[in-house]
Design a protein around this motif. Sequence first.
Motif, mmCIF file in Angstrom:
data_model
loop_
_atom_site.group_PDB
_atom_site.id
_atom_site.type_symbol
_atom_site.label_atom_id
_atom_site.label_comp_id
_atom_site.label_asym_id
_atom_site.label_seq_id
_atom_site.Cartn_x
_atom_site.Cartn_y
_atom_site.Cartn_z
ATOM 1 N N MET A 120 0.860 -1.191 0.000
ATOM 2 C CA MET A 120 0.000 0.000 0.000
ATOM 3 C C MET A 120 0.898 1.245 0.000
ATOM 4 N N HIS A 161 -5.900 -1.724 -5.853
ATOM 5 C CA HIS A 161 -5.221 -0.439 -5.645
ATOM 6 C C HIS A 161 -5.206 -0.038 -4.166
ATOM 7 N N SER A 162 -4.233 0.782 -3.798
ATOM 8 C CA SER A 162 -4.197 1.353 -2.450
ATOM 9 C C SER A 162 -5.494 2.105 -2.144
ATOM 10 N N VAL A 186 -1.824 -5.230 -1.616
ATOM 11 C CA VAL A 186 -2.172 -4.491 -2.832
ATOM 12 C C VAL A 186 -1.463 -5.120 -4.034
#
Length: 198
Positions: free
Chosen positions: A62, A87-88, A106
């Motif tokens: 992340m 995705h973060s 992630v």
Amino acid sequence: MYHSDNLDKLVESLARFPGIGKKTAQRLAWHLLGQDKSFAFELSETIKTTVEAFKPCSLCLMIAESDPCPICSSIERNRDLLCIVEHSADIQIIENMNEYHGLYFVLGHLLSPIDGFGPNEINSESLKARISELKPQEIILALKPSSEGEATIHFIWEILRDSGIRITRLSTGLPFGGDLEYSSSNTLRSAWTRRFSV
Ligand SMILES: [Zn+2]
């Protein structure tokens, strides 16, 4: 016809945001130019400072201001649960739901060999290392419902099929091909609580 290289460059940059077409980018650019200059200067300074401060967490990948990130280093998180996201930004959406208190990983991309996103591009080696370190009881695949999402779920299931770890995915209700971020938090919460084993 009116033309400016500087303005074109600004519009092109703004148009790279997801969901921002050229017309919206032009409107935003003119908005920036029409404001007090201090607004644009502060915005560019904030973008620079924030972007410089964030880097991938070495454990979950992340993007965060510290390494390990605040979630990986928190003693209050449930280490028996690992949620895998693309995705973060998905983490923020799941955190906002306030339903999940485990850890994350992630991927960075979904599997899409045709577009050049194979196992390396989705950080599968780091994922395997993280899973063998944590030995979670459940892995939740919170990936957007799309053909790439399905391919990724299948790929991860193949890796973990003999591990004895419960692998779950979010229930339907999320629109096919839609991003997690576009679903309302109620839709996400419902998909989350009705998650099922792969
Ligand atoms: Zn982390």
